[in-house]
Design an enzyme around this catalytic site. Structure first.
Site, short mmCIF file in Angstrom:
data_model
loop_
_atom_site.label_atom_id
_atom_site.label_comp_id
_atom_site.label_asym_id
_atom_site.label_seq_id
_atom_site.Cartn_x
_atom_site.Cartn_y
_atom_site.Cartn_z
N ASP A 104 0.73 -4.94 8.36
CA ASP A 104 -0.37 -4.00 8.20
C ASP A 104 -1.64 -4.82 8.02
O ASP A 104 -1.78 -5.58 7.05
CB ASP A 104 -0.12 -3.09 6.98
CG ASP A 104 -1.12 -1.95 6.92
OD1 ASP A 104 -2.28 -2.15 7.35
OD2 ASP A 104 -0.76 -0.85 6.44
N PHE A 154 0.84 -1.20 0.00
CA PHE A 154 0.00 0.00 0.00
C PHE A 154 0.89 1.26 0.00
O PHE A 154 1.89 1.31 0.70
CB PHE A 154 -0.89 -0.03 1.25
CG PHE A 154 -1.99 0.98 1.24
CD1 PHE A 154 -3.14 0.77 0.50
CD2 PHE A 154 -1.87 2.15 1.98
CE1 PHE A 154 -4.16 1.71 0.49
CE2 PHE A 154 -2.90 3.10 1.97
CZ PHE A 154 -4.04 2.87 1.23
N LYS A 182 -12.50 0.27 7.57
CA LYS A 182 -12.83 -0.65 6.47
C LYS A 182 -13.84 -1.69 7.00
O LYS A 182 -15.00 -1.35 7.18
CB LYS A 182 -11.56 -1.24 5.90
CG LYS A 182 -10.74 -0.15 5.18
CD LYS A 182 -9.36 -0.56 4.76
CE LYS A 182 -8.69 0.63 4.05
NZ LYS A 182 -7.24 0.50 3.94
C1 LIG Z 1 -6.42 1.67 4.12
C2 LIG Z 1 -5.00 1.38 4.40
C3 LIG Z 1 -4.19 2.29 5.08
C4 LIG Z 1 -4.74 3.61 5.51
O1 LIG Z 1 -3.86 4.41 6.19
P1 LIG Z 1 -4.40 5.77 6.83
O2 LIG Z 1 -3.30 6.26 7.67
O3 LIG Z 1 -5.66 5.45 7.56
O4 LIG Z 1 -4.72 6.71 5.71
C5 LIG Z 1 -2.88 1.92 5.35
N1 LIG Z 1 -2.39 0.74 4.93
C6 LIG Z 1 -3.15 -0.15 4.25
C7 LIG Z 1 -2.57 -1.46 3.82
C8 LIG Z 1 -4.46 0.15 3.94
O5 LIG Z 1 -5.21 -0.71 3.25
#
Ligand SMILES: *Cc1c(COP(=O)(O)O)cnc(C)c1O
Length: 415
Positions: free
Chosen positions: A200, A122, A226
């Site tokens: 993550d 990500f 989510k």
């Molecule tokens: C949605 C998501 C994020 C979101 O990070 P924010 O700090 O909430 O913007 C981070 N890592 C992954 C893998 C995600 O899917």
């Protein structure tokens, strides 16, 4: 065999989780929501709880902090039950991005070395690690993985082969393909290579049973908006294995992580436990919505959620094979349900236009991930099997009629 709408209706009749749909605000008309993997729906109980809390704020004012101050750790313990963590190992605070930064820095202070992540991870993860690596003057090793299958233990072994990597950062469920990584196997090979793994769990929490303790995981972060349905910008979480906590220091020495916060003493000394990863004043309203979201998932049961999620993605894939392959789509998600998370990726050269057309003309809400993926994420607590059937039916019809060729293909600020 043709998958009929009647088949989807039959699956809905047998669905034990069907009653949970009514626990969410659903005023959709024709709309089919297939983006619960990006922003979950609003639970009705959250609206009520937030209203109560706003009154509590007005009424109690600063005295409310006597109770509110415990929420990050309390909500963390509750959420920890979905992650296979022990009490005192999860804290709900800040955003995933900030938590990733805190844990990555703490891990590298403990064990200096280079960082490895997959090139398909990500964006925020890659960007944060890029910044951490450049400030420390260490290498960020971006290794390639199979686009569909995601990172494997072999990939990690190879990336760590020269012994210089001390931190590996991976998403348990890949945001693009939906591939589910083998947490235990990867954690073990990284440990053998002398590296800690920072997981993550943004696409796992509330969708996939996670066994942090069982897998021997040491560090993790993830978001709550989510599959946990806590709302836009709700606080994220971080996990640090109990045995490791005393040796980890947060790079942000905020007063909420201070041992005796209200002594307001001259020097920073971190709290003993996970609380040392607090930074500043937490969002109390956000924490309340995390609590409600987690309670709903606990009530429904993560095993039942996972079973339904597997069935929803299975149906999506079966329908894609039958209706979409001939229209130029390719299923870009692992076909083995044990190897995928909660969404299905469909690759098509015209994905962006198709995505726009789906939203504007067919009232189906997926999302687009470059270069060529439409993601369909049917969140199990409120999605029906007929939603999957209707969404694919509308998608197939739209592409058959070439309607996507008529939409405005100008990029949007948010996709
Ligand atoms: C949605 C998501 C994020 C979101 O990070 P924010 O700090 O909430 O913007 C981070 N890592 C992954 C893998 C995600 O899917």
């Amino acid at each position: 065999m043709t998958v009929t709408r009647g088949h989807a209706e039959a699956l809905d009749r047998e669905d034990e989780l069907a009653p949970f749909r009514e626990r969410f605000v659903l005023d959709d008309g024709e709309r089919i929501y297939a983006d619960g993997n990006s922003l979950g729906r609003l639970p009705r109980a959250t609206a009520t709880r937030l209203e109560e809390l706003v009154h509590e704020w007005g009424d109690r004012l600063v005295s409310g902090w006597q109770d509110w101050i415990e929420l990050p750790a309390q909500t963390g313990d509750l959420l920890g039950r979905l992650l296979g963590a022990r009490d005192g190992e999860v804290l709900v605070c800040d955003s995933t991005t900030v938590n990733l930064y805190k844990l990555a820095q703490a891990a590298l202070d403990l064990r200096p070395g280079s960082i490895a992540t997959d090139a398909g991870n990500f964006p925020t993860d890659r960007y944060v690690l890029e910044g951490v690596a450049s400030r420390r003057g260490v290498e960020l090793r971006l290794f390639e993985t199979d686009d569909v299958a995601g990172p494997t233990a072999e990939d990690v072994t190879r990336a760590c082969a020269d012994g210089s990597v001390s931190l590996v950062c991976l998403s348990q469920v890949a945001f693009r393909s939906g591939a589910l990584a083998d947490m235990a196997a990867i954690t073990a090979v990284a440990r053998d290579a002398g590296a800690l793994v920072l997981w993550d769990l943004s696409h796992s929490a509330g969708a996939v049973p996670v066994e942090l303790s069982g897998a021997g995981a040491e560090l993790a972060v993830g978001c709550t908006y989510k599959y946990l349905n806590a709302g836009p910008g709700a606080p994220a979480f971080l996990y640090a294995r109990r045995e490791l906590q005393p040796r980890l220091r947060s790079p942000i020495q905020g007063w909420f992580g201070q041992r005796d916060q209200f002594a307001m003493g001259p020097r920073y000394e971190p709290e003993d436990g996970i609380g040392r990863f607090h930074a500043g004043t937490p969002s109390v309203l956000g924490l309340a919505s995390v609590e409600v979201g987690v309670e709903l998932v606990l009530e429904a049961g993560l095993d039942r959620i996972r079973r339904k999620s597997e069935a929803l993605t299975e149906l999506t894939i079966a329908l894609a094979d039958e209706r979409l392959e001939q229209l130029g789509f390719r299923v870009a998600t692992p076909l083995d349900s044990a190897r995928r998370g909660g969404h299905v990726a469909l690759a098509h050269p015209e994905s962006w236009r198709i995505c726009r057309a789906l939203i504007e003309l067919a009232h189906v809400v997926p999302d687009f991930r470059p270069p060529d993926v439409v993601r369909l994420g049917f969140s199990p607590l409120y999605s029906r099997f007929v939603d999957v059937w209707d969404a694919v039916d509308r998608l197939a019809g739209l592409v058959e009629r070439g309607e996507h060729e008529r939409v405005d293909a100008t990029p949007l600020r948010v996709t």
